[in-house]
Structure formats: structure tokens, C-alpha cells
Design a protein around this motif. Structure first.
Motif, PDB file in Angstrom:
ATOM      1  N   ALA A   1       0.847  -1.211   0.000  1.00  0.00           N
ATOM      2  CA  ALA A   1       0.000   0.000   0.000  1.00  0.00           C
ATOM      3  C   ALA A   1       0.872   1.246   0.000  1.00  0.00           C
ATOM      4  O   ALA A   1       0.602   2.209  -0.723  1.00  0.00           O
ATOM      5  CB  ALA A   1      -0.934  -0.019   1.209  1.00  0.00           C
ATOM      6  N   ASN A   2       1.945   1.235   0.802  1.00  0.00           N
ATOM      7  CA  ASN A   2       2.844   2.398   0.829  1.00  0.00           C
ATOM      8  C   ASN A   2       3.536   2.578  -0.518  1.00  0.00           C
ATOM      9  O   ASN A   2       3.637   3.698  -1.030  1.00  0.00           O
ATOM     10  CB  ASN A   2       3.928   2.215   1.897  1.00  0.00           C
ATOM     11  CG  ASN A   2       3.415   2.591   3.281  1.00  0.00           C
ATOM     12  OD1 ASN A   2       2.329   3.140   3.412  1.00  0.00           O
ATOM     13  ND2 ASN A   2       4.188   2.264   4.295  1.00  0.00           N
ATOM     14  N   ALA A   3       4.013   1.456  -1.098  1.00  0.00           N
ATOM     15  CA  ALA A   3       4.731   1.549  -2.380  1.00  0.00           C
ATOM     16  C   ALA A   3       3.816   2.175  -3.428  1.00  0.00           C
ATOM     17  O   ALA A   3       4.240   3.008  -4.233  1.00  0.00           O
ATOM     18  CB  ALA A   3       5.195   0.157  -2.814  1.00  0.00           C
TER      19      ALA A   3
ATOM     20  N   LYS B   1       1.072   4.087  -2.778  1.00  0.00           N
ATOM     21  CA  LYS B   1       0.691   5.446  -2.376  1.00  0.00           C
ATOM     22  C   LYS B   1       1.789   6.461  -2.678  1.00  0.00           C
ATOM     23  O   LYS B   1       1.513   7.568  -3.131  1.00  0.00           O
ATOM     24  CB  LYS B   1       0.375   5.428  -0.879  1.00  0.00           C
ATOM     25  CG  LYS B   1       0.025   6.765  -0.286  1.00  0.00           C
ATOM     26  CD  LYS B   1      -0.650   6.630   1.066  1.00  0.00           C
ATOM     27  CE  LYS B   1       0.263   6.112   2.159  1.00  0.00           C
ATOM     28  NZ  LYS B   1      -0.363   6.132   3.485  1.00  0.00           N
ATOM     29  N   TYR B   2       3.061   6.069  -2.416  1.00  0.00           N
ATOM     30  CA  TYR B   2       4.140   7.041  -2.524  1.00  0.00           C
ATOM     31  C   TYR B   2       4.862   6.995  -3.873  1.00  0.00           C
ATOM     32  O   TYR B   2       6.020   7.388  -3.982  1.00  0.00           O
ATOM     33  CB  TYR B   2       5.142   6.851  -1.374  1.00  0.00           C
ATOM     34  CG  TYR B   2       4.526   7.134  -0.030  1.00  0.00           C
ATOM     35  CD1 TYR B   2       4.162   8.435   0.325  1.00  0.00           C
ATOM     36  CD2 TYR B   2       4.279   6.117   0.886  1.00  0.00           C
ATOM     37  CE1 TYR B   2       3.579   8.708   1.559  1.00  0.00           C
ATOM     38  CE2 TYR B   2       3.699   6.372   2.114  1.00  0.00           C
ATOM     39  CZ  TYR B   2       3.349   7.668   2.445  1.00  0.00           C
ATOM     40  OH  TYR B   2       2.772   7.951   3.649  1.00  0.00           O
ATOM     41  N   SER B   3       4.195   6.458  -4.913  1.00  0.00           N
ATOM     42  CA  SER B   3       4.860   6.473  -6.227  1.00  0.00           C
ATOM     43  C   SER B   3       3.852   6.858  -7.299  1.00  0.00           C
ATOM     44  O   SER B   3       2.635   6.723  -7.109  1.00  0.00           O
ATOM     45  CB  SER B   3       5.508   5.114  -6.516  1.00  0.00           C
ATOM     46  OG  SER B   3       4.534   4.104  -6.518  1.00  0.00           O
TER      47      SER B   3
ATOM     48  N   HIS C   1       5.359   8.544  13.056  1.00  0.00           N
ATOM     49  CA  HIS C   1       6.352   9.356  12.342  1.00  0.00           C
ATOM     50  C   HIS C   1       6.072   9.338  10.846  1.00  0.00           C
ATOM     51  O   HIS C   1       5.926   8.289  10.237  1.00  0.00           O
ATOM     52  CB  HIS C   1       7.780   8.860  12.605  1.00  0.00           C
ATOM     53  CG  HIS C   1       8.791   9.786  12.009  1.00  0.00           C
ATOM     54  ND1 HIS C   1       9.363  10.816  12.728  1.00  0.00           N
ATOM     55  CD2 HIS C   1       9.266   9.899  10.738  1.00  0.00           C
ATOM     56  CE1 HIS C   1      10.160  11.497  11.925  1.00  0.00           C
ATOM     57  NE2 HIS C   1      10.121  10.966  10.709  1.00  0.00           N
ATOM     58  N   ARG C   2       5.998  10.510  10.257  1.00  0.00           N
ATOM     59  CA  ARG C   2       5.813  10.626   8.816  1.00  0.00           C
ATOM     60  C   ARG C   2       6.938  11.507   8.288  1.00  0.00           C
ATOM     61  O   ARG C   2       7.294  12.517   8.892  1.00  0.00           O
ATOM     62  CB  ARG C   2       4.436  11.242   8.492  1.00  0.00           C
ATOM     63  CG  ARG C   2       3.283  10.511   9.182  1.00  0.00           C
ATOM     64  CD  ARG C   2       1.964  10.785   8.507  1.00  0.00           C
ATOM     65  NE  ARG C   2       1.921  10.163   7.204  1.00  0.00           N
ATOM     66  CZ  ARG C   2       1.388  10.729   6.131  1.00  0.00           C
ATOM     67  NH1 ARG C   2       0.860  11.922   6.204  1.00  0.00           N
ATOM     68  NH2 ARG C   2       1.376  10.097   4.969  1.00  0.00           N
ATOM     69  N   ALA C   3       7.519  11.114   7.155  1.00  0.00           N
ATOM     70  CA  ALA C   3       8.663  11.867   6.628  1.00  0.00           C
ATOM     71  C   ALA C   3       8.207  13.240   6.136  1.00  0.00           C
ATOM     72  O   ALA C   3       7.026  13.454   5.840  1.00  0.00           O
ATOM     73  CB  ALA C   3       9.305  11.076   5.491  1.00  0.00           C
TER      74      ALA C   3
ATOM     75  N   GLY D   1      -2.250   9.538   5.530  1.00  0.00           N
ATOM     76  CA  GLY D   1      -1.633   8.420   6.245  1.00  0.00           C
ATOM     77  C   GLY D   1      -1.677   8.649   7.736  1.00  0.00           C
ATOM     78  O   GLY D   1      -1.963   9.761   8.205  1.00  0.00           O
ATOM     79  N   THR D   2      -1.387   7.603   8.471  1.00  0.00           N
ATOM     80  CA  THR D   2      -1.462   7.682   9.934  1.00  0.00           C
ATOM     81  C   THR D   2      -0.090   7.563  10.585  1.00  0.00           C
ATOM     82  O   THR D   2       0.068   7.861  11.760  1.00  0.00           O
ATOM     83  CB  THR D   2      -2.318   6.520  10.479  1.00  0.00           C
ATOM     84  OG1 THR D   2      -1.703   5.296  10.063  1.00  0.00           O
ATOM     85  CG2 THR D   2      -3.732   6.587   9.967  1.00  0.00           C
ATOM     86  N   GLY D   3       0.879   7.070   9.838  1.00  0.00           N
ATOM     87  CA  GLY D   3       2.204   6.862  10.423  1.00  0.00           C
ATOM     88  C   GLY D   3       2.256   5.631  11.314  1.00  0.00           C
ATOM     89  O   GLY D   3       3.168   5.476  12.132  1.00  0.00           O
TER      90      GLY D   3
HETATM   91  P1  ADP Z   1       1.736   6.288   6.620  1.00  0.00           P
HETATM   92  O1  ADP Z   1       2.056   5.826   5.235  1.00  0.00           O
HETATM   93  O2  ADP Z   1       0.337   5.995   7.032  1.00  0.00           O
HETATM   94  O3  ADP Z   1       2.132   7.710   6.851  1.00  0.00           O
HETATM   95  P2  ADP Z   1       3.674   4.342   7.583  1.00  0.00           P
HETATM   96  O4  ADP Z   1       4.007   3.969   9.003  1.00  0.00           O
HETATM   97  O5  ADP Z   1       3.239   3.252   6.690  1.00  0.00           O
HETATM   98  O6  ADP Z   1       2.595   5.480   7.696  1.00  0.00           O
HETATM   99  O7  ADP Z   1       4.955   5.034   6.990  1.00  0.00           O
HETATM  100  C1  ADP Z   1       5.651   6.006   7.736  1.00  0.00           C
HETATM  101  C2  ADP Z   1       6.288   7.027   6.799  1.00  0.00           C
HETATM  102  O8  ADP Z   1       7.326   6.400   6.052  1.00  0.00           O
HETATM  103  C3  ADP Z   1       5.358   7.587   5.774  1.00  0.00           C
HETATM  104  O9  ADP Z   1       4.596   8.666   6.295  1.00  0.00           O
HETATM  105  C4  ADP Z   1       6.329   8.033   4.687  1.00  0.00           C
HETATM  106  O10 ADP Z   1       6.918   9.251   5.046  1.00  0.00           O
HETATM  107  C5  ADP Z   1       7.404   6.974   4.752  1.00  0.00           C
HETATM  108  N1  ADP Z   1       7.228   5.885   3.768  1.00  0.00           N
HETATM  109  C6  ADP Z   1       6.792   4.644   4.002  1.00  0.00           C
HETATM  110  N2  ADP Z   1       6.810   3.897   2.884  1.00  0.00           N
HETATM  111  C7  ADP Z   1       7.283   4.698   1.917  1.00  0.00           C
HETATM  112  C8  ADP Z   1       7.552   4.520   0.507  1.00  0.00           C
HETATM  113  N3  ADP Z   1       7.345   3.343  -0.101  1.00  0.00           N
HETATM  114  N4  ADP Z   1       8.038   5.578  -0.175  1.00  0.00           N
HETATM  115  C9  ADP Z   1       8.262   6.760   0.435  1.00  0.00           C
HETATM  116  N5  ADP Z   1       8.031   6.994   1.746  1.00  0.00           N
HETATM  117  C10 ADP Z   1       7.554   5.988   2.481  1.00  0.00           C
END
Ligand code: ADP
Length: 373
Positions: free
Chosen positions: A275-277, A279-281, A322-324, A332-334
Motif C-alpha cells: 500500500a505504501n509503495a 501510495k508514494y509512487s 512518524h511521517r517523513a 496516512g497515519t504513520g
Molecule cells: P503512513 O504511510 O500511514 O504515513 P507508515 O508507518 O506506513 O505510515 O509510513 C511512515 C512514513 O514512512 C510515511 O509517512 C512516509 O513518510 C514513509 N514511507 C513509508 N513507505 C514509503 C515509501 N514506499 N516511499 C516513500 N516513503 C515511504
């Protein structure tokens, strides 16, 4: 070298004892009566006190009682020096809290042995106390973190659940009132929004439930023989159903992918990473899940060509909430990676991430092939 206080009214004995101890390399001070001795001890507490019993004005028993009643001095080892070797006198001193008793005249060897054994005992007691203190501090810190986590979970519940809920409400209202005038594409778009929001809510609920169970220790870990390539295919198919043909999700499996793993937990690991891969691409980029058999462990790699993670956030992204810095515009929820890390560790595995800004990220999970716990 220890700091030693000798309290003895007979100057000859006091000086002899002090000299013996100084020769042994100790830092020794002396007092000829109880009151000035207590004042000196309060100002600069020694590691051990040697004290005569019979002294004018204030006897050794009174000195001992005063030290033991002062919380900051009560722990100092206390050894009586006395000519009286009567059973009652020894017993009385021990009952008041003395640690040892030397009968005059004593030899140099007896004195040194008594002091060393007291100091050794004291140092192991100190070690025990600092160990306990350390574990109590850790437990307290842990408790604080848990309380903070709970507060934030509740806050998240009330805040983050509103967005998908209001999306569902508004799409339902629109379909209810304007269905007849809607194009099929518009209607399909609203249905997709409803489905996406429901999935998001289910994922959030699942995540929270899992966190709560892990926190309370009620989570049951049930490993079974799993073919991870089958499980990964299933998970990817579910994502394809939601995203349609819009995303290219590729599975590459090398060698046997059988491990002992908990099905529900492993789904959570895969679902969160994929889901992250996604969402963030960008929408047109490929997400690859590779399974590589490394004999005693299986590597699961989830790779994307997305926004990447800033170097300063790489370690912290596994911490709750933590969120970057570059993730602000994505919902997202972190919590996802916190769950992933915990779930990987339950399997006796480890997770690491390699990432380059604007190029993409690789999350690498290593799971032992043999069963754990
Ligand atoms: P969320 O995605 O809900 O914010 P996650 O705990 O899954 O929370 O991820 C924490 C943080 O890590 C994200 O907020 C994002 O900043 C970073 N992150 C995670 N996966 C990726 C990814 N595939 N590409 C870029 N950043 C990512």
C-alpha cells in the motif's frame, strides 16, 4: 580506594587504625567523638564507618541510630570496634543495624578483611539497586509511551475516520439524488470512492486492533507452513481489484518460498508495504515484490520508483506516527510501518530500508525459514 571514617576516642588506637588504612591506600578521616563525626559524615559521606562503642557524651550506638535514621546516610556500612565482646553487646549493636563487629585488640589482617568484605557487599548491593532502578525507569518510560500511544490513537480515531466517512456520505447522497442524471463513468467513480474509503477504514481498524492486541500482549502468534508466493499473489490480486489496470504490480519469486509464518500477520506486512509503495509512487510506475530464498532465510523485497525517503527520516519511519517531511500531501497515519516492524520481529525476522529521494524505496524483510517461538 575507599573513603573511611574512624570514630574512636582513644587517640593511640584511632591513629594506628588510620595509619593501617592509609597504608592500604584508603582515604581516611578520624573523629574523637560522635557529634563532630556525624557532622563530618553529613558533609562528606564516607563509604564505610568504623566506630568505637564506648565514648563519652555520645556512644557508638547513638551514632549508629542517628545515621540509620537519616535516609541519605542510612546505607553506609557500619562496623563497631569495641573491647566489649559480650554476646549482648554484639547482639544489641547488630539489632540496631550494624554490619559487623571487631573486638579489640584486632589484627591488621582482621581489620582489612572486615572492611573489604563490607565494601564488596555494599558494591554488589549498589549494583542490584541500580539494576532495579534501571528496570523501573524503563518500565515507567514504557508506560508513558503506551499512554501517549493510546491518547494519539483515540485522537486519530476521531480525526482520521471523519475524512473517509464524509467521502462515503457525500458520494451516497449524490448517487441517491442525482443517479438518473449521472453518466455511468461518474457513477462508477463514486462507487470506487466509496469502496476505497471503506477499505481505508477497514485497514485503519485492522491496524488499530493489531496495535492494541500487541500492546496488551493478547495477540496470538500462530505460525503455520505458508507458501509466501501464494500469499503475495493473493494480496497483489486484491490491490489490482481496487486499482484496476492503473497499477503494474509484479511478483518475482526465486526458489521455494515456504516458511513458518502467521498468515494474518504476514498479510499485514505485505499489505502495508505494498500500500505504501503504491501510495508514494506515480500512478504509471511499477511496484515489484521479490521473494528470494537465501537457504535459511527468505528475503521479501518491496520496491517502488516513488518519492523516496529523506535520509534524516530513514530510522524514525518505523516509530509510531512518524511521517517523513516529504509525505505531507499523502494521506496516512504513520502507524503502518510500526505494525510491519513489530510483525516482522514476531517472526524472528528483521526489516531495513534503502531509499533515494525522487528515485524510490526498497523495503527488505528477512524472515527465518525455520519456525520461531
Ligand atoms: P503512513 O504511510 O500511514 O504515513 P507508515 O508507518 O506506513 O505510515 O509510513 C511512515 C512514513 O514512512 C510515511 O509517512 C512516509 O513518510 C514513509 N514511507 C513509508 N513507505 C514509503 C515509501 N514506499 N516511499 C516513500 N516513503 C515511504
Amino acid at each position: 580506594m575507599a573513603k573511611i571514617m574512624v570514630i574512636e576516642d582513644e587517640a593511640a588506637i584511632r591513629e594506628e587504625v588510620m595509619e593501617w588504612l592509609q597504608f592500604e591506600g584508603h582515604n581516611v578521616s578520624g573523629a574523637s567523638s560522635g557529634r563532630p563525626a556525624i557532622e563530618a559524615i553529613q558533609q562528606d559521606p564516607p563509604d564505610i564507618v568504623l566506630c568505637d562503642i564506648w565514648m563519652p557524651e555520645m556512644d557508638g550506638y547513638a551514632v549508629l541510630v542517628e545515621l540509620r535514621s537519616n535516609p541519605s546516610l542510612a546505607h553506609i556500612p557500619f562496623v563497631f570496634l569495641s573491647a566489649s565482646a559480650s554476646h549482648e553487646a554484639v547482639r544489641y549493636g547488630m539489632d540496631l543495624g550494624a554490619d559487623d563487629y571487631l573486638t579489640k585488640p584486632f589484627t591488621h589482617a582482621e581489620l582489612i578483611r572486615a572492611i573489604e568484605s563490607r565494601l564488596q557487599k555494599q558494591s554488589s548491593q549498589n549494583d542490584l539497586v541500580s539494576e532495579r532502578l534501571e528496570s523501573l525507569t524503563e518500565a515507567l518510560q514504557d508506560e508513558r509511551t503506551k499512554r501517549l500511544l493510546k491518547t494519539r490513537l483515540v485522537a486519530m480515531f476521531s480525526h482520521d475516520f471523519r475524512t473517509p466517512l464524509s467521502t462515503i456520505m457525500s458520494s451516497v447522497e449524490l448517487i441517491r439524488h442525482y443517479e438518473a442524471r449521472m453518466t455511468p463513468e461518474r457513477k462508477a467513480m463514486h462507487l470506487d470512492r466509496i469502496e476505497g474509503s471503506v477499505r481505508l477504514l477497514m485497514q485503519m481498524l485492522d491496524d488499530m486492533l493489531l496495535i492494541a492486541q500487541m500492546e496488551s500482549g493478547s495477540f496470538q502468534y500462530h505460525p503455520e507452513a505458508l507458501d509466501l508466493s501464494d500469499l503475495t499473489s493473493e494480496v497483489l490480486d486484491e490491490f489490482r481489484a481496487v486499482y484496476g489496470g492503473a497499477r503494474t504490480l509484479t511478483l518475482r519469486a526465486e526458489g521455494s518460498c515456504c516458511v513458518q509464518a502467521d498468515r494474518r500477520l504476514f498479510r499485514q506486512i505485505l499489505a502495508n508495504l505494498v500500500a505504501n509503495a503504491i501510495k508514494y509512487s506515480p500512478d504509471d510506475s511499477e511496484v515489484i515484490v521479490a521473494l528470494i530464498n537465501k537457504v535459511d532465510q527468505l528475503e521479501v523485497i518491496v520496491e517502488d520508483h516513488g518519492i523516496g525517503i529523506p535520509a534524516e527520516d530513514l530510522e524514525a519511519i518505523f516509530e509510531p506516527f512518524h511521517r517523513a517531511g516529504n509525505a505531507e500531501e499523502f494521506k496516512g497515519t504513520g502507524l503502518g510501518l510500526t505494525i510491519v516492524k513489530e510483525a516482522v520481529e514476531r517472526h524472528g525476522g528483521a526489516i531495513r530500508v534503502e531509499s533515494e529521494l525522487e528515485k524510490g524505496s526498497r523495503f527488505i524483510v528477512m524472515i527465518p525459514v525455520a519456525p520461531v517461538g
